[in-house]
Design a protein around this motif. Structure first.
Motif, PDB file in Angstrom:
ATOM      1  N   ALA A   1       6.104  -9.483  -5.952  1.00 10.94           N
ATOM      2  CA  ALA A   1       5.279  -8.632  -6.720  1.00 10.94           C
ATOM      3  C   ALA A   1       5.160  -7.159  -6.199  1.00 10.94           C
ATOM      4  CB  ALA A   1       3.588  -9.406  -6.186  1.00 10.94           C
ATOM      5  N   HIS A   2       5.170  -6.302  -7.177  1.00 13.72           N
ATOM      6  CA  HIS A   2       5.482  -5.168  -6.630  1.00 13.72           C
ATOM      7  C   HIS A   2       4.411  -3.935  -7.027  1.00 13.72           C
ATOM      8  CE1 HIS A   2       8.083  -0.920  -7.108  1.00 13.72           C
ATOM      9  NE2 HIS A   2       8.762  -1.875  -6.203  1.00 13.72           N
ATOM     10  N   ASP A   3       3.425  -4.416  -7.826  1.00 15.82           N
ATOM     11  CA  ASP A   3       2.476  -3.412  -8.094  1.00 15.82           C
ATOM     12  C   ASP A   3       0.913  -3.891  -8.733  1.00 15.82           C
ATOM     13  OD1 ASP A   3       0.898  -0.785  -8.115  1.00 15.82           O
ATOM     14  OD2 ASP A   3       1.954  -0.079  -9.800  1.00 15.82           O
ATOM     15  N   ILE A   4       0.052  -3.378  -8.444  1.00 17.11           N
ATOM     16  CA  ILE A   4      -1.316  -4.168  -9.127  1.00 17.11           C
ATOM     17  C   ILE A   4      -2.270  -2.654  -9.388  1.00 17.11           C
ATOM     18  CG2 ILE A   4      -2.320  -3.912  -6.475  1.00 17.11           C
ATOM     19  CD1 ILE A   4      -3.691  -6.564  -7.022  1.00 17.11           C
ATOM     20  N   ALA A   5      -2.954  -3.352 -10.358  1.00 19.23           N
ATOM     21  CA  ALA A   5      -3.878  -2.414 -11.069  1.00 19.23           C
ATOM     22  C   ALA A   5      -5.237  -3.044 -11.343  1.00 19.23           C
ATOM     23  CB  ALA A   5      -3.453  -1.502 -12.248  1.00 19.23           C
ATOM     24  N   ALA A   6      -6.323  -2.189 -11.511  1.00 17.90           N
ATOM     25  CA  ALA A   6      -7.717  -3.013 -11.871  1.00 17.90           C
ATOM     26  C   ALA A   6      -8.193  -2.252 -12.860  1.00 17.90           C
ATOM     27  CB  ALA A   6      -8.465  -2.855 -10.539  1.00 17.90           C
ATOM     28  N   ASP A   7      -8.888  -2.928 -13.883  1.00 19.86           N
ATOM     29  CA  ASP A   7      -9.616  -2.209 -14.967  1.00 19.86           C
ATOM     30  C   ASP A   7     -11.123  -2.120 -14.442  1.00 19.86           C
ATOM     31  OD1 ASP A   7     -11.036  -4.775 -15.366  1.00 19.86           O
ATOM     32  OD2 ASP A   7      -9.875  -5.239 -16.930  1.00 19.86           O
ATOM     33  N   ARG A   8     -11.989  -1.687 -15.416  1.00 19.88           N
ATOM     34  CA  ARG A   8     -13.241  -1.163 -15.154  1.00 19.88           C
ATOM     35  C   ARG A   8     -14.134  -2.672 -14.590  1.00 19.88           C
ATOM     36  NH1 ARG A   8     -14.713   3.390 -19.728  1.00 19.88           N
ATOM     37  NH2 ARG A   8     -13.244   4.997 -18.643  1.00 19.88           N
ATOM     38  N   GLU A   9     -13.923  -3.542 -15.390  1.00 21.57           N
ATOM     39  CA  GLU A   9     -14.599  -4.706 -15.041  1.00 21.57           C
ATOM     40  C   GLU A   9     -14.190  -5.439 -13.692  1.00 21.57           C
ATOM     41  OE1 GLU A   9     -13.406  -4.120 -18.097  1.00 21.57           O
ATOM     42  OE2 GLU A   9     -15.086  -3.309 -18.496  1.00 21.57           O
TER      43      GLU A   9
ATOM     44  N   ASN B   1     -11.039  -6.726 -13.496  1.00 22.14           N
ATOM     45  CA  ASN B   1     -10.005  -7.650 -13.667  1.00 22.14           C
ATOM     46  C   ASN B   1      -8.832  -6.978 -12.912  1.00 22.14           C
ATOM     47  OD1 ASN B   1     -11.432  -9.512 -15.368  1.00 22.14           O
ATOM     48  ND2 ASN B   1     -11.449  -8.002 -16.788  1.00 22.14           N
ATOM     49  N   LEU B   2      -7.606  -7.953 -12.427  1.00 23.54           N
ATOM     50  CA  LEU B   2      -6.739  -7.152 -11.766  1.00 23.54           C
ATOM     51  C   LEU B   2      -5.053  -7.759 -12.667  1.00 23.54           C
ATOM     52  CD1 LEU B   2      -7.330  -8.342  -8.236  1.00 23.54           C
ATOM     53  CD2 LEU B   2      -7.192  -6.147  -9.083  1.00 23.54           C
ATOM     54  N   TYR B   3      -4.229  -6.847 -12.440  1.00 25.84           N
ATOM     55  CA  TYR B   3      -2.923  -6.916 -13.344  1.00 25.84           C
ATOM     56  C   TYR B   3      -2.061  -6.766 -12.101  1.00 25.84           C
ATOM     57  CZ  TYR B   3      -6.167  -6.103 -16.980  1.00 25.84           C
ATOM     58  OH  TYR B   3      -7.162  -6.244 -17.756  1.00 25.84           O
ATOM     59  N   VAL B   4      -1.080  -7.721 -12.012  1.00 25.66           N
ATOM     60  CA  VAL B   4       0.008  -7.606 -11.280  1.00 25.66           C
ATOM     61  C   VAL B   4       1.606  -7.663 -11.864  1.00 25.66           C
ATOM     62  CG1 VAL B   4       1.111  -8.809  -9.163  1.00 25.66           C
ATOM     63  CG2 VAL B   4      -1.418  -8.637  -9.518  1.00 25.66           C
ATOM     64  N   VAL B   5       2.466  -7.030 -11.370  1.00 31.21           N
ATOM     65  CA  VAL B   5       3.603  -6.932 -12.004  1.00 31.21           C
ATOM     66  C   VAL B   5       4.767  -7.430 -10.747  1.00 31.21           C
ATOM     67  CG1 VAL B   5       3.461  -5.208 -13.676  1.00 31.21           C
ATOM     68  CG2 VAL B   5       3.938  -4.693 -11.460  1.00 31.21           C
ATOM     69  N   ASP B   6       5.596  -8.150 -11.357  1.00 34.67           N
ATOM     70  CA  ASP B   6       6.800  -8.771 -10.436  1.00 34.67           C
ATOM     71  C   ASP B   6       7.979  -7.891 -10.649  1.00 34.67           C
ATOM     72  OD1 ASP B   6       4.640 -10.594  -9.855  1.00 34.67           O
ATOM     73  OD2 ASP B   6       5.999 -12.361 -10.340  1.00 34.67           O
ATOM     74  N   ILE B   7       8.882  -7.785  -9.592  1.00 30.35           N
ATOM     75  CA  ILE B   7      10.146  -7.235  -9.780  1.00 30.35           C
ATOM     76  C   ILE B   7      11.128  -8.484 -10.170  1.00 30.35           C
ATOM     77  CG2 ILE B   7      12.303  -6.517  -8.825  1.00 30.35           C
ATOM     78  CD1 ILE B   7      10.539  -4.264  -9.164  1.00 30.35           C
ATOM     79  N   ALA B   8      11.299  -9.464  -9.332  1.00 37.10           N
ATOM     80  CA  ALA B   8      12.019 -10.809  -9.732  1.00 37.10           C
ATOM     81  C   ALA B   8      11.637 -11.461 -10.984  1.00 37.10           C
ATOM     82  CB  ALA B   8      12.500 -11.563  -8.437  1.00 37.10           C
ATOM     83  N   GLY B   9      10.325 -11.782 -10.883  1.00 35.91           N
ATOM     84  CA  GLY B   9       9.676 -12.628 -11.840  1.00 35.91           C
ATOM     85  C   GLY B   9       9.701 -11.622 -13.179  1.00 35.91           C
ATOM     86  N   GLN B  10      10.023 -10.446 -13.294  1.00 35.34           N
ATOM     87  CA  GLN B  10      10.177  -9.699 -14.600  1.00 35.34           C
ATOM     88  C   GLN B  10       9.278 -10.156 -15.569  1.00 35.34           C
ATOM     89  OE1 GLN B  10      15.017  -9.378 -14.349  1.00 35.34           O
ATOM     90  NE2 GLN B  10      13.832  -9.963 -16.421  1.00 35.34           N
ATOM     91  N   ARG B  11       7.777  -9.888 -15.076  1.00 36.24           N
ATOM     92  CA  ARG B  11       6.477 -10.192 -15.841  1.00 36.24           C
ATOM     93  C   ARG B  11       5.417  -9.530 -15.280  1.00 36.24           C
ATOM     94  NH1 ARG B  11       4.562 -16.344 -14.271  1.00 36.24           N
ATOM     95  NH2 ARG B  11       4.598 -15.936 -12.128  1.00 36.24           N
ATOM     96  N   VAL B  12       4.329  -9.211 -16.145  1.00 34.08           N
ATOM     97  CA  VAL B  12       3.015  -8.984 -15.684  1.00 34.08           C
ATOM     98  C   VAL B  12       2.038 -10.270 -15.959  1.00 34.08           C
ATOM     99  CG1 VAL B  12       2.314  -8.048 -17.849  1.00 34.08           C
ATOM    100  CG2 VAL B  12       1.232  -7.201 -16.094  1.00 34.08           C
ATOM    101  N   GLN B  13       1.026 -10.031 -14.931  1.00 30.29           N
ATOM    102  CA  GLN B  13       0.107 -11.294 -15.188  1.00 30.29           C
ATOM    103  C   GLN B  13      -1.251 -10.497 -15.186  1.00 30.29           C
ATOM    104  OE1 GLN B  13       1.125 -15.361 -13.219  1.00 30.29           O
ATOM    105  NE2 GLN B  13       2.206 -13.880 -12.096  1.00 30.29           N
ATOM    106  N   LYS B  14      -2.149 -11.081 -15.647  1.00 30.36           N
ATOM    107  CA  LYS B  14      -3.731 -10.736 -15.662  1.00 30.36           C
ATOM    108  C   LYS B  14      -4.563 -11.828 -14.956  1.00 30.36           C
ATOM    109  CE  LYS B  14      -7.773  -9.573 -18.444  1.00 30.36           C
ATOM    110  NZ  LYS B  14      -8.427  -9.401 -19.701  1.00 30.36           N
ATOM    111  N   PHE B  15      -5.459 -11.301 -14.170  1.00 31.62           N
ATOM    112  CA  PHE B  15      -6.413 -12.287 -13.413  1.00 31.62           C
ATOM    113  C   PHE B  15      -7.800 -11.632 -13.710  1.00 31.62           C
ATOM    114  CE2 PHE B  15      -2.093 -12.294 -11.200  1.00 31.62           C
ATOM    115  CZ  PHE B  15      -2.005 -13.754 -10.829  1.00 31.62           C
ATOM    116  N   ALA B  16      -8.505 -12.605 -14.247  1.00 29.64           N
ATOM    117  CA  ALA B  16      -9.709 -12.195 -14.682  1.00 29.64           C
ATOM    118  C   ALA B  16     -10.668 -12.305 -13.543  1.00 29.64           C
ATOM    119  CB  ALA B  16     -10.440 -13.337 -15.930  1.00 29.64           C
TER     120      ALA B  16
END
Length: 319
Positions: free
Chosen positions: A292-300, A302-317
């Protein structure tokens, strides 16, 4: 967890009394077009419209030996609710795109560790300005050495984490003039070994993910050292995201031989450093991370995480 300089953060204790949030992975988010995959995902940010911007490296992989730009779009803009891809841009601009940040004006800031440059874009992807000399490393007012992240401020000024080569934090005025800088390579207070991510709270305190030193350091806006956070849960911090309720999400990206195989996760902490929650572990299933390489949050929150090796973004509510 070891916390030093706690007295400096005491006024924040009352502000961090809200209940700790819980998170669940949102299955099926995002929705990519047919036959589309992302390259290694290195950065994620959320703009004022609630759109999620994901920065990836396309066909480049995780490294590059020449100043050849990635020839495909590397910025993907998703709808935060539906996960649908709305637009993409950035083809032919970056060598090794690394970090992405959104300013209060919705301008997009991207660091390029291959080109030793920092870029500012309009919300639609138009290039506004470039800082640093392409392919030339340095540690002065006009050069960087593999910069990792940018923290833009409301007055137009901004901090740059610089980075893999220089181990410094530099603050620039809105017009791009270097105002001051701090940090050298080392393990002491105010020193860094790969300052990898930045966050600035409403009071102007600067949080630095000091990656290889396995800690988060906290500073006043002028660079004065306040404290550090270091624990097994925090691990090796790659990313930081401020949350509602005076909290911060700290992303452990792993790459730490002492923690294999159960590394990669998110720690939720109050702004005094007290840990109040944790989720995630290493793996390639939904809700797990693979470098996992970076993380961001929205106003509510919720979190978003991106992976280098996994090559994806995931949302966590946020529940």
């Amino acid at each position: 967890m070891r916390i030093t300089g706690l007295a400096a953060l005491a006024p924040l204790l009352l502000a961090s009394a809200s209940p700790a949030p819980n998170y669940r992975v949102v299955h099926g988010w995002p929705v990519l077009p047919d036959n589309r995959v992302l390259g290694p995902c290195s950065g994620v940010a959320v703009n004022g419209k609630g759109e999620v911007l994901v920065l990836h490296r396309g066909n480049r992989g995780t490294d590059a030996k020449a100043l050849t730009p990635v020839n495909e779009p590397v910025v993907e803009v998703f709808d935060a609710v539906s996960g649908k891809l709305k637009r993409e841009w950035g083809a032919g601009l970056f060598v090794i795109p690394h970090g992405i940040s959104i300013g209060p004006d919705d301008h997009v800031w991207i660091t390029d560790t291959g080109a030793n440059q920092v870029f500012e874009f309009a919300p639609d992807g138009r290039l506004l300005r470039t800082l640093g000399e392409r392919g030339v490393a340095g540690a002065d007012a006009t050069h960087f050495d593999r910069p990792t992240d940018v923290a833009p401020l409301a007055d137009g000024s901004f901090y740059v984490a610089d980075g893999y080569g220089n181990s410094r934090i530099a603050k620039f005025a809105a017009d791009g003039r270097l105002l001051f800088q701090w940090g050298t390579r080392g393990t002491g207070p105010g020193q860094f070994n790969i300052p990898h991510a930045l966050a600035v709270d409403a009071r102007g305190r600067v949080y630095v993910a000091d990656r290889v030193n396995d800690r988060v350091q906290v500073f006043e806006g002028d660079g004065r050292y306040l404290t550090e956070w270091k624990s097994a849960a925090i691990g090796r911090p790659f990313g930081l995201a401020l949350l509602p309720g005076s909290r911060i999400a700290i992303l452990d990206g792993g790459s730490n031989p002492d923690k294999v195989p159960d590394h990669d996760g998110v720690t939720i902490a109050a702004l005094d450093g007290r840990e109040v929650g944790h989720f995630g572990r290493m793996g390639n299933q939904d809700g797990q991370f693979w470098i996992a390489h970076d993380i961001a949050a929205d106003r509510e929150g919720n979190l978003y995480v991106v992976d280098i090796a996994g090559q994806r973004v995931q949302k966590f509510a946020r529940n």
